[in-house]
Design an enzyme around this catalytic site. Sequence first.
Site, PDB file in Angstrom:
ATOM      1  N   TYR A 161     -67.211  58.424 109.333  1.00 56.53           N
ATOM      2  CA  TYR A 161     -68.323  58.905 110.167  1.00 56.53           C
ATOM      3  C   TYR A 161     -67.923  58.870 111.651  1.00 56.53           C
ATOM      4  O   TYR A 161     -68.038  59.874 112.376  1.00 56.53           O
ATOM      5  CB  TYR A 161     -69.557  58.031 109.916  1.00 56.53           C
ATOM      6  CG  TYR A 161     -70.699  58.288 110.859  1.00 56.53           C
ATOM      7  CD1 TYR A 161     -71.536  59.395 110.678  1.00 56.53           C
ATOM      8  CD2 TYR A 161     -70.951  57.445 111.951  1.00 56.53           C
ATOM      9  CE1 TYR A 161     -72.589  59.640 111.545  1.00 56.53           C
ATOM     10  CE2 TYR A 161     -71.998  57.689 112.823  1.00 56.53           C
ATOM     11  CZ  TYR A 161     -72.818  58.779 112.617  1.00 56.53           C
ATOM     12  OH  TYR A 161     -73.846  59.028 113.476  1.00 56.53           O
ATOM     13  N   THR A 162     -67.432  57.733 112.086  1.00 56.78           N
ATOM     14  CA  THR A 162     -67.126  57.572 113.511  1.00 56.78           C
ATOM     15  C   THR A 162     -65.922  58.422 113.924  1.00 56.78           C
ATOM     16  O   THR A 162     -65.877  58.962 115.032  1.00 56.78           O
ATOM     17  CB  THR A 162     -66.893  56.084 113.831  1.00 56.78           C
ATOM     18  OG1 THR A 162     -68.031  55.367 113.380  1.00 56.78           O
ATOM     19  CG2 THR A 162     -66.690  55.860 115.311  1.00 56.78           C
TER      20      THR A 162
END
Lengths: 255, 483
Positions: A161-162
């Site tokens: 995600y990051t």
Amino acid sequence: MNFEGKVVLVTGSGRGIGAAIARAFAAEGASVAINYLKNSEAADEVVTACCTEVGDALAFKADVTVGEAVDDLVSNVLENFGKIDVLVNNAFKPYTFDQENRKMFWELDWSDYQAQIDGALMSAHGVCKAVLPGMRRRSNGAIINVATDLVARPSIPYHEYTTAKSALIGFSRNLAVELGPLGIRVNCVAPGLVYPTEGTVNTKEMIKDTISMQTPLGRIARPEDVAGPVLFLASSWSEFMTGQTLYVDGGLVMN
Amino acid sequence: MIERGGYLPGLSVDEVEWQALYFDGVGSKFEIQVPLLSEDQVRTLTTSVRNAARTKLKAMPVAQIIEIIDCAINRLLDRNDPYRKKCEEILPLVTGYDAEMIRLGLTGYLKTFRKPELQKFLVEDFANPTILDDFQPVPKGGYARAYGPDLLTHIWSGNVPGLPIWSMISGLLVKAGNIGKVPSAEPLFAGWFAEAIAAVAPEISDCFAVVWWKGGNTRLESILLEGSEAVLAYGGNDALKSMRDRTPITTRFLAYGHKVGFGMISKDALDIQKGKLNAHKAAYDVMRYDQHGCYSPHVFFVERGGKVSPREFAEYLAHELDVFESKYPRRSLSDGDLNNIAAWRNEEEIKSFDDPAGGLIGSAGKSWSVAFVDHTERLSPSSLNRTIKVVAVDALAEVVPLIAPYKTTLQTVGISASPDQLFNLSNSLALSGVTRVSALGCMTKPEAGWHHDGRFNLLDLVTLTEIEQSAIDGADTLATFVD
């Protein structure tokens, strides 16, 4: 901030942060295109809520990770509203922020990364390209991409995600340089943990409390907190800002 | 504060009737008093200026005149000088142009009239400038001396602040008595320049005058025209024709009518970096004096095939104009000007229905308008005040027939192209009526000594008196030393 006469497309605005952003634009008089993937009921609720405000809204179903769907989405919005002044890339691949059960790096396949990159970056790339001809014709436009403060401070390593959101910030900065000379601004908003959203609905109280305690403003973000900086970056109040990332996390990250 | 326009040597303030002109200043109307001269006063001025110039200016070496002008120009360049301060404070109020645009524009313009530039000015027209001071040998044999007119009349227009001094300096360099009529749109600067010259050189303070009357006052104008040996007139063709018809046949009438400029950008100048840079320069030329200069561009012809397409160039140009609006805002426009722009936009919009890739860039609320045309289209004047058209062409050579209908009104072309292309194009452009080729970004800043509209600034003003070799040979036979 008055957005009367302005048309705003918010991807992934059937609920959560996107819905709050859409409502805030409508409250300032904008016509808002609510893009959603599946939940038409939720999207209709946002439309109804927007229409009780000064502005108006319509819902547009589209999977923004699919090229053709993006083109159809943008032409439908243009057909209904005539132009797009502001684009907010808020959609991302559904992701559960579960600190206790997240996948460790060695449990992740490239496909996990790819899914998030497609959700955050490919969708933004597609929608940006599709809205660009109109913005270029008017020599004016604002694009706001929603990232995360985890990019600057990955307190919990939600790797895929990051990483995808980090790419989105790099993408935005490059785009800002390319589009600045054409009168179009590109910025990011990077929220901290936002509650409640679908991704955080199961986040444990203890985690929320821990983050709140480390946050100078003493709490975690609500969806509405994210809307203010997005509206600011879409407005002429920020007309001399581009390529920036505003952190909306109560001061947890200071850059 | 009340400022007086004009410069009237020999006439005291009390002897003259004054009329107020009002301009929209900041927060209040700004008043300028201009002289309402009687016919007798105009006649007296023509006689006195002519006589003073004959006795004083004509006896002065041109090098000394250059020193005087240089001194006055340096005063106007000095930001602490009272005249310069007046220029910076008052000209923006009178003309409506942005104060910074005027400040920088004046400096850039005035510095082209300092001593070294004036020397260039002279040698552009006279191989040996001392021909203005004394008889000089000439290649065909014999001697010649150049004489300026005893009285040179200037009828100035008000499009660009400071422009009158170009012709007034030309008049001074050829030792003419000068009377200039200022326009109502900007009735001050020429008078200040005259005062500055008089302050530097009181001995020639009565060799020039600056007058005003309402445009169309043919009675006073005719007195001046009839009393002059040469007339330099700026304005529209109708006004110029009217003046020419009232000028005696024996008076040299030099007319500078309205002109149309344009730009050409070659595909070689359209890689990503140069394309953006050229859009910046093109926007600069559009922004300067809101296209009111005779050298201002109205259309940019952009060659296809570069990395930056003509359409993209138009988009970059639009943004550059938007940026210039923050730095040098467009002057506030009259309803008439705004209506003209709206009509121009409307027309371009309608035309774009048949040109899907073309059309207006930017919204109507902006201080600029850019129209993009994706097919061959002839040159046409813009609606001024930062309205500009970008026309795509396959090759810059195609532009030549597109400008043909404007042969008599062409002047400046701003070009960005390779050396070969520049020279080849320049020849075709010259044959089509173009008299000045500059770089993009320099269209509104002609070089010192520029031949305005292709003419000779100084040579056109003088007459040569020649002493032929036969006269010299004959004189020699009468010399006292003849054996």
